[in-house]
Design an enzyme around this catalytic site. Structure first.
Site, PDB file in Angstrom:
ATOM      1  N   ASP A  40       0.837  -1.198   0.000  1.00  9.48           N
ATOM      2  CA  ASP A  40       0.000   0.000   0.000  1.00  9.48           C
ATOM      3  C   ASP A  40       0.874   1.251   0.000  1.00  9.48           C
ATOM      4  OD1 ASP A  40      -2.041   1.824   0.199  1.00  9.48           O
ATOM      5  OD2 ASP A  40      -2.539   1.371   2.284  1.00  9.48           O
ATOM      6  N   ASP A 255      -1.939   4.976  -5.522  1.00  6.92           N
ATOM      7  CA  ASP A 255      -2.278   4.222  -4.315  1.00  6.92           C
ATOM      8  C   ASP A 255      -2.437   2.755  -4.678  1.00  6.92           C
ATOM      9  OD1 ASP A 255      -3.193   3.206  -1.952  1.00  6.92           O
ATOM     10  OD2 ASP A 255      -4.967   4.462  -1.806  1.00  6.92           O
TER      11      ASP A 255
END
Length: 282
Positions: A40, A255
């Site tokens: 992430d 992201d």
């Protein structure tokens, strides 16, 4: 924090779990325990679900057990490693179910309304390449040991590998200067790699996409976005929808922890109203 050889490369196999999730496998503790981590770039904390769990999501790997690791160490709330400047680190006097006020504790909230709570620890960590640990594990990695999770999580991973720019990010701890990964598609049958570089890359032999810094949102990786084209025609969405604006969080971020690509609603309306020699968007 750990120190890192300036010429070191940290490499791990990266797997597409076919649900919008990309994970790496790592070993934690001594003796080592294997865990899968969601990669992430949009968050700043590395954490694992830990025993004893109060409210945890199901996972395919065995829960990390601190009592089985000789290298497990809890961080005291008054320690310099308990960095209270981070907004997810709790005050020493806060009351959080299942934790002691002596512990450095955290509550991390994500944009999808999920959250993770627990205490900060240091532990030994090593990446896995094709199932095999790299030779030299990293000692004293600061991370979260989570026993309360809320929200929707996939059982494909045991925790999250936060690769943002923040203080506790693995990027910061390992003093990584650049990183690369290949997000393979669903028909790619073997693992790709996640590479964390602790030295400058040769710009003459490397294709580089600059990641931009927005001082208003310094943990995120922004990118220079030119626009959207369809059938070789640029959609006439004004650049002001993508530009980074001072004192604003506006801009386009990368992201890897999100499986959706989203654009501003007004930009989408322009896209939707256009005639691009394609079937209408519904």
């Amino acid at each position: 924090m750990v120190t890192s050889d300036e010429n070191k490369l940290h490499r791990s196999s990266l797997y597409n779990m076919l649900k919008g999730n990309y994970v790496v496998y790592s070993m934690f503790g001594f003796l080592p325990q294997r865990n899968a981590l969601l990669v992430d770039t949009g968050s700043d904390l590395l954490w694992l679900q830990c025993k004893p769990c109060i409210n945890c999501f199901n996972q395919s790997e065995l829960l990390y057990d601190p009592s089985e690791s000789l290298s497990y160490k809890e961080i005291d709330c008054n320690s310099s490693k308990c960095y209270h400047e981070q907004n997810f680190i709790d005050d020493c006097e806060a009351t959080i179910y299942g934790t002691s006020k002596r512990s450095c504790r955290f509550e991390y909230f994500y944009d999808d309304k999920s959250s993770s709570r627990g205490k900060m620890i240091t532990e030994t960590m090593s990446f896995l390449i094709d199932g095999n640990p790299m030779e030299n594990p990293e000692d004293n990695i600061t991370m979260g040991c989570t026993n309360i999770n809320k929200g929707i999580h996939s059982g494909d991973y045991s925790g999250i590998l936060g690769l943002g720019r923040g203080h506790y990010s693995l990027i910061s701890q390992l003093k990584v200067s650049s990183f690369s990964f290949c997000l393979s598609g669903p028909n790619f049958m073997t693992a790709s790699t996640l590479d964390l570089f602790c030295t400058s890359l040769n710009k003459n032999t490397t294709i580089i996409a600059p990641l931009l810094l927005n001082q208003f949102n310094p943990s995120f990786y922004y990118i220079g976005f030119k626009g959207i084209s369809l059938n070789d025609e640029m959609v006439p969405i004004p650049s002001s929808y993508w530009d980074i604006i001072p004192n604003s969080s506006q801009g386009v971020i990368m992201d890897s922890g999100s499986f959706l690509t989203s654009i501003p609603i007004n930009g989408y309306k322009i896209f939707q109203k256009g005639s691009w020699n394609s079937p209408p968007i519904t």
